[in-house]
Design an enzyme around this catalytic site. Structure first.
Site, PDB file in Angstrom:
ATOM      1  N   GLU A  58      75.432  43.858  53.920  1.00 59.70           N
ATOM      2  CA  GLU A  58      75.508  45.045  53.075  1.00 59.70           C
ATOM      3  C   GLU A  58      76.732  45.911  53.332  1.00 59.70           C
ATOM      4  OE1 GLU A  58      73.526  46.014  50.524  1.00 59.70           O
ATOM      5  OE2 GLU A  58      72.500  44.087  50.715  1.00 59.70           O
ATOM      6  N   SER A  69      16.791  39.543  25.241  1.00 56.53           N
ATOM      7  CA  SER A  69      15.594  39.000  25.890  1.00 56.53           C
ATOM      8  C   SER A  69      15.726  38.877  27.397  1.00 56.53           C
ATOM      9  CB  SER A  69      15.260  37.629  25.286  1.00 56.53           C
ATOM     10  OG  SER A  69      14.879  37.760  23.935  1.00 56.53           O
TER      11      SER A  69
END
Length: 772
Positions: A129, A396
């Site tokens: 960097e 049901s």
């Protein structure tokens, strides 16, 4: 010759000639300026240039000062890209086997300090960097030129131009926009930072603030997420990989792009050698060293529903999470994969024809542990969880509570009832198909899902009693006491119905759960007690007679009724549910080891194409459980093969030395009741987990055979040594039955009679020994 104010002929000719060049009669502005100045002579010309240059310089200086002042005034007070320190910590989610499968939130780790810089990582970051980090004052013109040349030569962005100090300025104070003003602010802040902090302090703050992908802010967080260690403990290969992520963390995160991360790490190692921060030999060794990731891979989208559920439940149990935590869940990865595949295939195959846009599935163990959950068709398109959030009419399916209340009131499965027209006020319930069967039994009415009988039963036993049974079995939704409640007109979640059926299967109230433990790095935050341990025995939710009757009815549904599509080569108990106009279709069923609930329908509540609970949902249920059985059986067989087997029929493995007698404990009471088979060495009897003495149990096919053997029979278990029980069915010792039939292995400390039973199974090649 003309006077001073007259134009000389030769000058006039030149003007005419120049104007003739321009058809419009106008010379270019620069040329006109020369034509006007030229007659004034050389002395005036030399006087004009310094004055003009001075004016231009002054103007430029003024503009520059104004621009600098303007950029300073516009510096953001709360800018920057670093995660807000006030937000909570991260959650790493683990499956039941300890394998991480997802990560949520921002992982922080420990702050990097100047006096404890992780040297390998610091060298790697500087090399890739900002090579001249310790030499420049925050801005590095030479670095800009070098990076431009290298990137042009390489044909791609190989090296950054911003210094580490500039990047820190951007991280702490600025946005990521690309404008001249933002760049000027970055340069000004970088110079200011260099005057306020030492180089190591700048580097430490940068390493603590940079984003490394996968939700990890800061180098220590990244080291822990990717490699399971502190930043100071990274190897050279690991440090190079982390340093390579800074430029494009989301794109190069090894959880998403392992090959890209590896290639980038190679560039970092090359840069370290070029800058003298690593030797050629060390870099070569790092390239050859495989980097083992300890973090979950990019999460499979289908698991997003489960991950969202776990995240919410974790925060509910432990409150705001200020630190990074590990969350152990109940997820069974193999079953989750099956669930996602089965649901997706069913919708792809039948969804269009059946006019079904969504489906959901949840699988529980009998104690409520959520083994798998699919909350919808596509998590990417909709994060709405139809297992926990969707409230739909169960149809049901709700008859489970109606008949449960009747059985508790003294009705029997063989009680005679009449299927006939019913009218309550202005409401007249109809049967599916519009016909009536006349006199029938409670069992057949339940199996065939006869609506008129369910309404009559509900009215006879009382709606409030039906609601009370539903609440007792774990339904928390509001239930309106209206006649249609018998047919499931109220809304519930799929999870509520799954939990209710699990309560019937286990005999105790079941609260579905997804968390087993939550722990921070230095302490436990939450741990779920095992059922029947520490908290005592859970009270039964139904009377023994009512539970036995419900099991009878539920078995009849799959054996002879509307749930036949869910049949397996072993007992299955379940119930179908279908709502008006076929808007919702359900099937919930259980076997000896798992409870599975399935719903299909549409989010906008439009009708399906005649889909009932006994069709698509039951088919999904059967496909899931069948494939799960195959996976579990294969796993059990592999485990059996992996265990050491004596070379001869009469031979036995070496016996372990008998352990010393445990301290005297108060006598434990006997346990009796119908058993749920967890594996062939573990039962659930009357809500309590019981381990059979002398038996190493197996799941899969042996457990299914044992469940058939025990179906409907009472088991009596007497406490034995080391927390185990000796159980009997009739006059037969259950441990001997298991080993004699090859359903398990004898433990090393098993008594002689159990060892003989295992020898007999091996000699006859029964059960687990059939392959030998």
């Amino acid at each position: 010759m003309g006077g001073p104010g007259e134009l000389r002929p030769d000058r006039a000719n030149r003007l005419v000639e120049d104007r003739s060049i321009d058809p419009g009669g106008k010379a270019p502005r620069g040329r006109r300026f020369q034509q006007l100045v030229r007659p004034l002579g050389a002395p005036i010309r030399f006087l004009v240039r310094p004055v003009t240059l001075l004016a231009l310089a002054s103007a430029g200086l003024a503009v520059g000062c104004v621009f600098v002042g303007w950029t300073l005034l516009r510096l953001p007070v709360d800018g920057g890209m670093v995660a807000d320190p006030g937000t909570g910590g991260s959650l790493v989610l683990e499956a039941a086997d300890g394998e991480a499968f997802a990560a949520r939130g921002v992982l922080r780790g420990d702050a990097i300090t100047a006096d404890r810089l992780p040297r390998r990582l610091a060298d790697a970051v500087i090399a890739i960097e900002d090579r001249r980090f310790y030499e420049h004052g925050g801005i590095d013109p030479r670095g800009v030129l070098r990076a431009a040349l290298r990137n042009a030569t390489a044909g791609r962005t190989r090296e950054g131009a911003s210094t580490i100090t500039q990047q820190l300025a951007r991280l702490l104070y600025l946005s990521q926009e690309r404008t001249l003003a933002r760049k000027a602010q970055e340069l000004l802040i970088a110079v200011w930072l260099e005057r306020q902090l030492s180089k190591d302090e700048i580097l430490a703050r940068y390493l603590s603030s940079a984003y490394f992908g996968a939700g990890a802010w800061g180098a220590d967080a990244a080291a822990r997420r990717y490699f399971g260690k502190a930043a100071g403990d990274l190897s050279l290969a690991e440090a190079a990989m982390l340093a390579g992520l800074v430029r494009a963390p989301s794109q190069l995160a090894p959880t998403r792009n392992p090959e890209g991360a590896r290639q980038r790490a190679g560039l970092v190692l090359t840069a370290m050698v070029e800058t003298g921060r690593a030797t050629q030999a060390d870099a070569a060794a790092a390239r050859d060293a495989p980097v083992a990731l300890r973090t979950p891979p990019e999460m499979v989208p289908g698991r997003g529903y489960f991950a969202d559920w776990v995240e919410a439940e974790t925060r509910r149990q432990v409150g705001p999470v200020p630190v990074d935590v590990m969350v152990r869940t109940t997820l069974d990865p193999a079953l989750q994969d099956i669930a996602e595949r089965v649901v997706g295939s069913a919708l792809d195959r039948e969804g269009t024809r059946a006019k079904v846009g969504q489906a959901a599935l949840v699988a529980l163990s009998h104690d409520g542990a959520v083994l798998a959950a699919v909350g919808g068709r596509d998590y990417g398109a909709s994060q709405f969880n139809r297992v926990t959030q969707a409230r739909r009419q169960p149809g049901s399916l709700f008859k489970l509570f109606v008949y449960g209340a009747a059985l508790e009131a003294g009705w029997q499965p063989d009680t005679s009832v009449v299927d006939q027209p019913v009218r309550i006020g202005t409401w007249e319930p109809q049967n599916f198909g519009g016909r009536y069967r006349g006199r029938t039994t409670l069992r057949d009415a339940f199996a065939q899902s006869i609506n008129t009988v369910a309404v009559q039963v509900s009215e006879a036993v009382g709606r409030n009693r039906v609601i009370e049974v539903a609440k007792r079995l774990g339904v928390r939704s509001e239930l309106a006491s209206v006649p249609s409640i018998a047919l499931g007109s109220t809304e519930v979640t799929l999870l509520e119905m799954a939990g209710a059926f699990a309560g019937v299967a286990s005999g105790s109230r079941v609260e579905p759960y997804v968390l087993r433990a939550v722990r921070a790095r230095d302490r436990p935050l939450y741990s779920r007690a095992e059922p029947g341990i520490g908290g005592g025995q859970t009270a039964p939710v139904l009377t023994p007679a009512a539970r036995a009757g419900l099991l009878d009815l539920l078995l009849a549904v799959v054996r002879d009724g509307t749930g036949r599509a869910a049949q397996l080569p072993r007992p299955v108990a379940g119930k179908t549910g279908t709502t008006q106009d076929n808007r919702d279709a359900w099937f919930v069923g259980f076997t000896a080891d798992v409870v599975v609930a399935v719903w299909v329908g549409n989010d906008d509540n439009t009708p399906t194409n005649n889909v009932t609970g006994g069709t698509l949902p039951a088919n999904i249920w059967r496909a899931f459980v069948s494939e799960a059985d195959r996976v579990k059986t294969a796993t059990a067989q592999a485990a059996a093969v992996a265990r050491p087997v004596p070379p001869g029929a009469a031979g036995r493995p070496p016996q372990a030395t008998a352990p010393s007698a445990p301290p005297a404990m108060p006598p434990r009471p006997a346990v009796r009741g119908q058993a749920v088979v967890l594996d062939t060495g573990t039962l659930r009897v009357a809500g309590q987990v019981v381990r059979l003495g002398g038996v190493i149990g197996f799941s899969g096919e042996p457990a299914r055979d044992m469940a058939l053997y025990l179906a409907g029979r009472e088991v009596i278990c007497e406490p034995a040594d080391a927390g185990t029980h000796r159980c009997k069915v009739g006059d037969r010792d259950l441990s001997e039955v298991v080993l004699f039939n090859g359903g398990g292995r004898a433990a090393r400390d098993a008594e002689a009679s159990l060892q003989r039973a295992e020898d007999q199974a091996r000699e006859a090649s029964r059960g687990l020994w059939a392959a030998w």
